[in-house]
Scaffold this motif. Structure first.
Motif, PDB file in Angstrom:
ATOM      1  N   TRP A 183      -7.558   1.443 -12.908  1.00 34.98           N
ATOM      2  CA  TRP A 183      -7.244   0.291 -12.063  1.00 34.98           C
ATOM      3  C   TRP A 183      -7.258  -0.999 -12.885  1.00 34.98           C
ATOM      4  O   TRP A 183      -6.376  -1.838 -12.751  1.00 34.98           O
ATOM      5  CB  TRP A 183      -8.230   0.207 -10.915  1.00 34.98           C
TER       6      TRP A 183
ATOM      7  N   LEU B 282       0.826   6.226  -7.225  1.00 36.77           N
ATOM      8  CA  LEU B 282      -0.345   6.938  -7.745  1.00 36.77           C
ATOM      9  C   LEU B 282      -0.157   8.444  -7.611  1.00 36.77           C
ATOM     10  O   LEU B 282      -0.494   9.211  -8.538  1.00 36.77           O
ATOM     11  CB  LEU B 282      -1.596   6.488  -6.996  1.00 36.77           C
ATOM     12  N   ALA B 283       0.393   8.887  -6.475  1.00 36.81           N
ATOM     13  CA  ALA B 283       0.647  10.321  -6.288  1.00 36.81           C
ATOM     14  C   ALA B 283       1.649  10.840  -7.315  1.00 36.81           C
ATOM     15  O   ALA B 283       1.470  11.926  -7.880  1.00 36.81           O
ATOM     16  CB  ALA B 283       1.171  10.568  -4.862  1.00 36.81           C
TER      17      ALA B 283
ATOM     18  N   ARG C  73     -12.441   9.765  -8.845  1.00 40.25           N
ATOM     19  CA  ARG C  73     -12.922   8.594  -8.096  1.00 40.25           C
ATOM     20  C   ARG C  73     -13.963   7.803  -8.867  1.00 40.25           C
ATOM     21  O   ARG C  73     -13.960   6.570  -8.850  1.00 40.25           O
ATOM     22  CB  ARG C  73     -13.508   9.053  -6.752  1.00 40.25           C
TER      23      ARG C  73
ATOM     24  N   SER D 211       4.443   4.101 -10.574  1.00 40.59           N
ATOM     25  CA  SER D 211       4.001   5.390 -11.117  1.00 40.59           C
ATOM     26  C   SER D 211       3.939   5.348 -12.634  1.00 40.59           C
ATOM     27  O   SER D 211       3.059   5.954 -13.251  1.00 40.59           O
ATOM     28  CB  SER D 211       4.936   6.511 -10.661  1.00 40.59           C
TER      29      SER D 211
ATOM     30  N   PRO E 103       0.807  -1.223   0.000  1.00 39.90           N
ATOM     31  CA  PRO E 103       0.000   0.000   0.000  1.00 39.90           C
ATOM     32  C   PRO E 103       0.840   1.273   0.000  1.00 39.90           C
ATOM     33  O   PRO E 103       0.441   2.280  -0.594  1.00 39.90           O
ATOM     34  CB  PRO E 103      -0.835  -0.117   1.289  1.00 39.90           C
ATOM     35  N   VAL E 104       2.007   1.228   0.645  1.00 37.87           N
ATOM     36  CA  VAL E 104       2.895   2.395   0.655  1.00 37.87           C
ATOM     37  C   VAL E 104       3.376   2.699  -0.755  1.00 37.87           C
ATOM     38  O   VAL E 104       3.305   3.835  -1.239  1.00 37.87           O
ATOM     39  CB  VAL E 104       4.099   2.162   1.590  1.00 37.87           C
TER      40      VAL E 104
ATOM     41  N   LEU F  68       2.080   1.680  -3.653  1.00 35.24           N
ATOM     42  CA  LEU F  68       0.995   2.033  -4.570  1.00 35.24           C
ATOM     43  C   LEU F  68       0.536   3.471  -4.348  1.00 35.24           C
ATOM     44  O   LEU F  68       0.245   4.189  -5.309  1.00 35.24           O
ATOM     45  CB  LEU F  68      -0.183   1.070  -4.389  1.00 35.24           C
ATOM     46  N   ALA F  69       0.472   3.885  -3.084  1.00 37.02           N
ATOM     47  CA  ALA F  69       0.063   5.259  -2.785  1.00 37.02           C
ATOM     48  C   ALA F  69       1.085   6.253  -3.343  1.00 37.02           C
ATOM     49  O   ALA F  69       0.718   7.270  -3.962  1.00 37.02           O
ATOM     50  CB  ALA F  69      -0.090   5.448  -1.277  1.00 37.02           C
ATOM     51  N   ILE F  70       2.366   5.970  -3.140  1.00 38.57           N
ATOM     52  CA  ILE F  70       3.408   6.852  -3.662  1.00 38.57           C
ATOM     53  C   ILE F  70       3.368   6.865  -5.188  1.00 38.57           C
ATOM     54  O   ILE F  70       3.487   7.908  -5.835  1.00 38.57           O
ATOM     55  CB  ILE F  70       4.794   6.406  -3.169  1.00 38.57           C
TER      56      ILE F  70
ATOM     57  N   GLY G  87       7.038   2.406  -5.627  1.00 35.43           N
ATOM     58  CA  GLY G  87       6.299   3.582  -6.055  1.00 35.43           C
ATOM     59  C   GLY G  87       6.821   4.137  -7.367  1.00 35.43           C
ATOM     60  O   GLY G  87       6.034   4.561  -8.225  1.00 35.43           O
TER      61      GLY G  87
END
Length: 241
Positions: free
Chosen positions: A158, A42-43, A150, A120, A35-36, A38-40, A116
């Motif tokens: 996705w 996506l950002a 969203r 990305s 999750p870390v 993927l979050a980085i 990440g």
């Protein structure tokens, strides 16, 4: 052969429990990193797709740096460099204070930065695959930007990104073996300890290979189901979705 297999027994006379604990740490590390990363990722992808030149430059710089650095070097920089930086900051606040970075946290951070960077690129390509007309139509309906992302963009990106992300996950599983160099008792470190004590490198490294292969096969099944679920509702006409 039976003598070798007895080395995998559980208890004081075998290494089975140690190998199992190491495998569990490997999975925990990978799942905590996912999750870390993927979050980085996506950002960073959103930054590279932004209208702001500063955000685009920052996103591109991040991906260039962490895709170019060897994963092991990134791990050393985060673990040792992060410890030095935090100790210096703490010393400014409290004289003589020192901070030790937790190895597991350092591993998650380093592997998350690498994951990440690669994710990305996958997210960015997926974002670009969504037709601009859909986002413009959603905006014309009065949806805010975050609602457009969203409700319109994310469900589609996705589905497109999942195959690439599954490959990144498999790479992450293999990269977890690097954390053994900072004394995390993962599968690779426990295997190395067992090899050092028993002098049976081929047997124990073969066992580690089989465990990693099992993890990879199970992951492939999970991601295949996730891709099928993400693609539900799509009708194929003439072989095309």
């Amino acid at each position: 052969m039976l003598e070798l297999l007895s080395l995998l027994s559980f208890g004081e006379n075998g290494w089975g429990d140690d190998i199992a604990r190491g495998a569990l740490v490997t999975i925990e590390l990978a799942l905590a990193t996912l999750p870390v990363g993927l979050a980085i990722g996506l950002a960073a992808a959103l930054a590279k797709n932004s209208n702001s030149a500063i955000l685009r430059a920052a996103g591109n710089l991040y991906t260039t740096v962490f895709r170019g650095l060897p994963e092991l070097l990134t791990l050393f920089i985060v673990y040792y460099g992060g410890q030095m930086l935090l100790t210096r900051i703490a010393g400014m606040l409290v004289e003589g204070a020192t901070i030790e970075v937790n190895q597991f946290v350092a591993g998650v951070t380093a592997l998350g930065l690498v994951l990440g960077a690669f994710s990305s690129e996958v997210f960015y390509a997926a974002i670009r695959s969504v037709p601009r007309g859909q986002t413009e139509a959603a905006g014309a309906l009065g949806l805010a930007k975050w609602q457009v992302f969203r409700l319109v963009v994310f469900p589609q990106l996705w589905r497109v990104a999942l195959p690439g992300l599954s490959n990144n996950w498999l790479v992450l599983l293999k990269d977890t073996s690097l954390v053994s160099v900072i004394a995390i008792t993962d599968l690779m470190r426990q295997t190395s300890i067992a090899v050092g004590v028993t002098k049976q490198p081929f047997f124990f490294y073969l066992v580690a290979c089989l465990i990693y292969l099992v993890f990879s096969m199970l992951s492939s099944v999970v991601f295949s189901r996730a891709e099928a679920r993400a693609s539900r509702g799509l009708k194929r006409v003439g072989g095309k979705a």
